[in-house]
Write a protein that holds these residues in place. Sequence first.
Motif, PDB file in Angstrom:
ATOM      1  N   ILE A 149       0.830  -1.208   0.000  1.00 26.12           N
ATOM      2  CA  ILE A 149       0.000   0.000   0.000  1.00 26.12           C
ATOM      3  C   ILE A 149       0.866   1.260   0.000  1.00 26.12           C
ATOM      4  O   ILE A 149       1.689   1.462   0.903  1.00 26.12           O
ATOM      5  N   ASP A 150       0.669   2.091  -1.029  1.00 26.17           N
ATOM      6  CA  ASP A 150       1.396   3.374  -1.111  1.00 26.17           C
ATOM      7  C   ASP A 150       0.541   4.392  -1.873  1.00 26.17           C
ATOM      8  O   ASP A 150       1.049   5.190  -2.652  1.00 26.17           O
ATOM      9  N   VAL A 151      -0.768   4.342  -1.646  1.00 21.81           N
ATOM     10  CA  VAL A 151      -1.709   5.258  -2.325  1.00 21.81           C
ATOM     11  C   VAL A 151      -1.764   6.598  -1.583  1.00 21.81           C
ATOM     12  O   VAL A 151      -1.006   6.823  -0.631  1.00 21.81           O
ATOM     13  N   ASP A 152      -2.653   7.487  -2.009  1.00 23.89           N
ATOM     14  CA  ASP A 152      -2.849   8.749  -1.287  1.00 23.89           C
ATOM     15  C   ASP A 152      -3.197   8.427   0.166  1.00 23.89           C
ATOM     16  O   ASP A 152      -3.997   7.521   0.440  1.00 23.89           O
ATOM     17  N   LYS A 153      -2.616   9.178   1.068  1.00 23.68           N
ATOM     18  CA  LYS A 153      -2.672   8.787   2.489  1.00 23.68           C
ATOM     19  C   LYS A 153      -4.076   8.872   3.089  1.00 23.68           C
ATOM     20  O   LYS A 153      -4.399   8.115   4.004  1.00 23.68           O
ATOM     21  N   HIS A 154      -4.914   9.768   2.567  1.00 22.79           N
ATOM     22  CA  HIS A 154      -6.279   9.847   3.101  1.00 22.79           C
ATOM     23  C   HIS A 154      -7.065   8.570   2.789  1.00 22.79           C
ATOM     24  O   HIS A 154      -8.054   8.270   3.459  1.00 22.79           O
ATOM     25  N   ASP A 174       3.716   1.679   3.092  1.00 21.42           N
ATOM     26  CA  ASP A 174       4.730   2.736   3.157  1.00 21.42           C
ATOM     27  C   ASP A 174       4.200   3.962   3.905  1.00 21.42           C
ATOM     28  O   ASP A 174       2.990   4.157   4.034  1.00 21.42           O
ATOM     29  N   ASN A 175       5.122   4.763   4.418  1.00 23.96           N
ATOM     30  CA  ASN A 175       4.803   6.064   5.050  1.00 23.96           C
ATOM     31  C   ASN A 175       3.967   5.933   6.318  1.00 23.96           C
ATOM     32  O   ASN A 175       3.135   6.794   6.607  1.00 23.96           O
ATOM     33  N   ALA A 176       4.214   4.867   7.081  1.00 20.98           N
ATOM     34  CA  ALA A 176       3.421   4.633   8.299  1.00 20.98           C
ATOM     35  C   ALA A 176       3.701   5.673   9.390  1.00 20.98           C
ATOM     36  O   ALA A 176       2.910   5.797  10.327  1.00 20.98           O
ATOM     37  N   LEU A 177       4.799   6.416   9.268  1.00 17.62           N
ATOM     38  CA  LEU A 177       5.076   7.466  10.262  1.00 17.62           C
ATOM     39  C   LEU A 177       4.878   8.874   9.688  1.00 17.62           C
ATOM     40  O   LEU A 177       4.896   9.857  10.434  1.00 17.62           O
ATOM     41  N   TRP A 178       4.685   8.952   8.384  1.00 19.26           N
ATOM     42  CA  TRP A 178       4.300  10.191   7.687  1.00 19.26           C
ATOM     43  C   TRP A 178       5.067  11.406   8.212  1.00 19.26           C
ATOM     44  O   TRP A 178       4.485  12.355   8.730  1.00 19.26           O
ATOM     45  N   SER A 179       6.374  11.331   8.091  1.00 16.29           N
ATOM     46  CA  SER A 179       7.295  12.407   8.522  1.00 16.29           C
ATOM     47  C   SER A 179       7.114  12.789   9.993  1.00 16.29           C
ATOM     48  O   SER A 179       7.411  13.914  10.377  1.00 16.29           O
ATOM     49  N   VAL A 230      12.086   2.739   9.583  1.00 20.14           N
ATOM     50  CA  VAL A 230      13.126   3.057   8.614  1.00 20.14           C
ATOM     51  C   VAL A 230      12.526   4.012   7.577  1.00 20.14           C
ATOM     52  O   VAL A 230      11.314   3.989   7.334  1.00 20.14           O
ATOM     53  N   ARG A 231      13.351   4.896   7.034  1.00 18.62           N
ATOM     54  CA  ARG A 231      12.882   5.972   6.145  1.00 18.62           C
ATOM     55  C   ARG A 231      11.666   6.665   6.755  1.00 18.62           C
ATOM     56  O   ARG A 231      11.784   7.287   7.803  1.00 18.62           O
ATOM     57  N   ASP A 232      10.458   6.493   6.142  1.00 19.84           N
ATOM     58  CA  ASP A 232       9.265   7.178   6.637  1.00 19.84           C
ATOM     59  C   ASP A 232       8.336   6.225   7.397  1.00 19.84           C
ATOM     60  O   ASP A 232       7.167   6.516   7.585  1.00 19.84           O
TER      61      ASP A 232
END
Length: 219
Positions: free
Chosen positions: A133-138, A160-165, A202-204
């Motif tokens: 999953i790496d779609v638009d976060k909303h 991806d982006n589970a911590l969202w910066s 790791v990363r985001d």
Amino acid sequence: MMDHIVDVEIEHYLAQLGRTRDGVLAEMEDRGEAAKFPIIGPLVGRLCMQTAMAVGARDVFEMGSGFGYSTWWFANAVGDGGRVVHTDLDAKLSAEARAWMDKAGLAPRVHYEVGDACEVIKKYPGPFDVVFIDVDKHAYPMALELARSRVRNGGYIICDNALWSGNVIAPASKQDADTRGVVRYNKEAFAAPDLLTTIVPVRDGVALSLKVPPDRRRR
Ligand code: DHB
Ligand code: MG
């Protein structure tokens, strides 16, 4: 909010350990960097490939694939005869991914769908070994629900982006729709009795959810 979740020098150390020699992958990384296109990068790519290989994945569905950087890692994981479904809203990115996969010799393993991944996946009953999953976060909570119904027992949902910066720890009053999407995703991925979830910072941030077979679920 935060530029880096992991200390920059530690992240650099981790990255150089796994420095790939693959020419096409390096070109894709340069392309991402030049246009500031948010690819998962080599650390998360390796984690995706390793997780897919660990569960013997032969069939992977990607929700949000961009120009195919993550696809490269999953296509390598599934092996000859395996399949990765690449999805993106943008027909140009889909065509570009096709060109990269051709160049990488991975073409026979990848199938392309142009459209909203949350709609496209409805055409695919699965079960998949891995859903990425790496779609638009909303749209993350919706994506989780769809992925959950299509990943096999013993398979993985990788997000991806589970911590969202770092925005996930902002006060609720300061959270926008994307941040709220990620926050709700994480809560639900941890609360779901059929999922065992860990966020690797790791990363985001990457959320790894094992689909737990019925007889091992927490009661
Ligand atoms: C961004 C990063 C991502 O990995 C993504 O999927 C979307 C956006 C970003 O940094 O804006
Ligand atoms: Mg991402």
